[in-house]
Design an enzyme around this catalytic site. Structure first.
Site, short mmCIF file in Angstrom:
data_model
loop_
_atom_site.label_atom_id
_atom_site.label_comp_id
_atom_site.label_asym_id
_atom_site.label_seq_id
_atom_site.Cartn_x
_atom_site.Cartn_y
_atom_site.Cartn_z
N MET A 55 -164.42 -41.56 57.56
CA MET A 55 -165.73 -41.06 57.96
C MET A 55 -165.65 -39.78 58.79
SD MET A 55 -167.67 -43.26 56.56
CE MET A 55 -169.20 -42.65 57.26
N ARG A 56 -164.44 -39.28 59.03
CA ARG A 56 -164.32 -38.11 59.90
C ARG A 56 -165.01 -36.89 59.31
NH1 ARG A 56 -159.26 -38.50 61.12
NH2 ARG A 56 -159.54 -39.45 63.16
N ALA A 57 -164.96 -36.72 58.00
CA ALA A 57 -165.60 -35.56 57.37
C ALA A 57 -167.10 -35.57 57.61
CB ALA A 57 -165.29 -35.53 55.88
#
Length: 658
Positions: free
Chosen positions: A278-280
């Site tokens: 989910m970092r993007a």
């Protein structure tokens, strides 16, 4: 930065993506930094140092080495928590801390204050570079060459905003929020995908190809080099305006709003591009908000998302080895169109697939032909399609089984590597572990001071030496027969496919690769040892063939290159991969080229160079010369046609240990 003349940030010609990525991080450090990839001479370092000049000044606690803000809680800083006097404030420039490649973990994270420990016997923490970079910038040039464990420490601190130190009997934490900037030349090797993902944004830059732009770059550089003060003064007003805009954006940032429909668009784009985790999504949200603030707006628009997406996605999306990290503009536009909130009436949604799945749309993947190849396969460079086929079955399974461990082996001892523990020395101490020595002496210091007139506080029995852990890398050197006998299309395609298979394995294990080609009457080094297997793939695709077969010269050149590499790095594990049919017809001065090649092979064997021979001989009548070469080299011989059903990774591993 004192004493160094810095090129003004607004004076940089072009490179708008670099400047935008840096500015967004300066507005919102929570984005997580930026990785700038590009060849030398593309203004990477210039842009980073130039940004430091326009960072707004910061208010700090006077004499605090942790760069605390006066408004911060004293408990957040070891120094301010124990200070007996009132905290006085001061204004200073935000620091640019440059991290050298040879830096140690102690210098980065901080360590025991040895001087105070010797004087008072007390444990005090000496802050490192992470403390100095707090509320400023931390710049790592050639970040891909930095030790992995150092990069892990930096990225952890950048992600959490706190540096935790639990070592040498010291337990300390302090704030460490900074703009992390890394630059690298992709020719010198890649970062691990796990580390790539930790950089918030990534920019791939190239030198300008526009003649007028290149001319202006040179013109400004000459003016700066000849009269740096006058040049800086010329751009001073523009710099001040940029600094004010940056400061205004920071103040506006908490008020910027991103509508929930646009947040769903961000999630849809990241999902379409197949990014892991989910970092993007989070980084794209923060970058879009920062861009809106930079432009003086309190609402994020679709254009903001469109602008920052190419900075967020390329280094995170799942891709095949040797694929360039990029984002297709049309693919991005299509994804935004699919996830656009409240689409206009004129927009026609894509037809839904029926129950059988024969809608013709699918997931956008191209249709394979009768042989199972897609149009991309047909356009792939020579040898690449064959490599994919050769990796099917046992080879693919063998590589997958090795992915977790790799071929890099851990080695304890020696003068280089990561300091992991200490021990009592056996003989002469060459690498003193000061922290462990002090800990060994500490219980006796008070007694020694009282019992002796001139006490020696540190005795030989207290000495401890460092035990370091290093990882020995591999160098796979390809010696490729590029003579006329290899020029037949099917044979050279198969040969390049075999090399591509091994390059893929080297890519996964982060090995170095090199390449020697022999044709005509001589051999040449077409690729010196490098960590960039992508570069090796490019040289392989464009390799020329033709002429006689100077096999002995090829082996001699390989021996020369491996000897030099061993001299530079004694921990390096070499492997020679020789691809030839063994039919030498050009020697090193004698009338028997085959004997010359066997003598060179024996020399490599005596030098303890592991070897893997790939026999490219084809046809019913086989001379078996490659097998004789393998015996002289003391290595393994595989037939080219066997490679599709042979686990190459296993063969390489056996060659390395055998």
């Amino acid at each position: 930065m004192s004493g160094r003349q810095v090129f003004p940030f607004p004076a940089i010609v072009g490179q708008e993506e670099i400047k935008l990525a840096l500015l967004l991080n300066a507005i919102c450090p929570a984005i997580g930094g930026v990785l700038i990839r590009g060849h030398k001479g593309t203004a990477k370092s210039t842009a980073v140092r130039a940004l430091s000049r326009i960072l707004p000044d910061i208010e700090v606690v006077s004499d605090c080495p942790f760069m605390c803000a006066p408004s911060s809680a004293p408990e957040a800083c070891p120094r301010c928590a124990t200070a007996s006097t009132a905290r006085q404030s001061a204004v200073r420039s935000a620091r640019l801390v440059e991290l050298p490649l040879g830096v140690t973990e102690d210098r980065v994270a901080g360590t025991l204050d040895i001087e105070r420990a010797l004087k008072s016997g007390e444990k005090h923490f000496e802050p490192g570079l992470l403390a100095a970079a707090h509320r400023g910038m931390l710049y790592i040039d050639e970040v891909n060459l930095l030790s992995d464990h150092i990069v892990d420490i930096l990225l952890d601190a950048a992600a959490m905003g706190v540096n935790y130190v639990e070592r040498e009997g010291v337990s300390v934490s302090h704030a460490s929020s900074f703009i992390l900037v890394g630059t690298m030349n992709p020719e010198e090797g890649e970062l691990r995908p796990q580390l790539l993902d930790r950089f918030g944004l990534a920019v791939d830059v190239q030198a300008a190809h526009d003649i007028d732009m290149r001319t202006e770059v040179v013109r400004r550089r000459i003016a700066f080099d000849e009269h740096p003060n006058a040049f800086q003064q010329q751009w001073a007003e523009t710099e001040r305006a940029e600094q004010k805009r940056l400061l205004d954006a920071r103040r506006l940032l908490p008020e910027v709003h991103l509508h929930d429909d646009l947040l769903k668009m961000i999630a849809g784009i990241c999902n379409d591009f197949g990014v892991d985790g989910m970092r993007a999504d989070i980084v794209m949200y923060r970058a879009a908000v920062a861009l809106a603030a930079y432009e003086g707006r309190t609402d994020v628009s679709e254009a903001d998302i469109r602008r920052v997406a190419p900075l967020v996605l390329p280094h995170r999306r799942r891709r095949q080895p040797f694929d360039e990290p990029n984002v297709d503009e049309q693919e991005l536009d299509d994804s935004m169109e699919r996830h656009r909130p409240n689409p206009p009436e004129s927009h026609t949604p894509p037809p839904e697939s029926d129950a059988s799945g024969d809608s013709g749309e699918g997931d956008g993947a191209p249709e394979p032909d009768g042989q199972g190849r897609t149009p991309e396969d047909k356009q792939a460079p020579i040898g690449q399609t064959y490599a994919v086929q050769a990796l099917e079955g046992p080879l693919q399974q063998g590589i997958a089984q090795q992915r977790a461990t790799g071929r890099r082996s851990r080695k304890l001892g020696g003068r280089s590597g990561h300091y992991v523990t200490s021990r009592q020395p056996q003989g002469r101490v060459r690498d003193v572990a000061i922290d462990a020595t002090l800990r060994a002496a500490a219980p006796n210091l008070y007694e020694r001071r009282l019992s002796e007139e001139n006490p020696v506080l540190i005795r030989s029995t207290d000495l401890r030496e460092k035990v370091r852990e290093s990882r020995g890398g591999n160098l796979i050197l390809f010696a490729v027969d590029a003579s006329g006998s290899m020029g037949a299309r099917d044979r050279m395609i198969a040969t390049k496919g075999a090399i591509m298979s091994l390059l893929l394995d080297a890519y996964q294990k982060r090995d170095q690769v090199g390449m020697v080609s022999f044709r005509g009457r001589d051999a040449s080094i077409i690729l010196p040892p490098t960590s960039s297997v992508e570069l090796a793939q490019q040289y392989l695709v464009h390799m020329k063939t033709g002429g006689r077969t100077p096999l002995a010269a090829g082996l001699a050149k390989a021996y020369e290159l491996l000897s030099r590499s061993r001299h530079r790095d004694r921990d390096m594990q070499p492997l020679l991969v020789l691809l030839t049919d063994g039919r030498a017809n050009a020697g090193l001065g004698s009338d028997d080229p085959v004997s010359d090649s066997l003598r060179q092979a024996a020399a490599l064997c005596q030098a303890n160079v592991p070897a893997l021979v790939v026999d490219t001989e084809q046809g019913v009548l086989r001379l078996g010369l490659a097998q004789r070469l393998a015996q002289a080299l003391g290595g393994i011989c595989l037939r080219l046609e066997e490679l599709a059903a042979t686990t190459l990774a296993k063969a390489v591993r056996l060659s390395m240990v055998g």
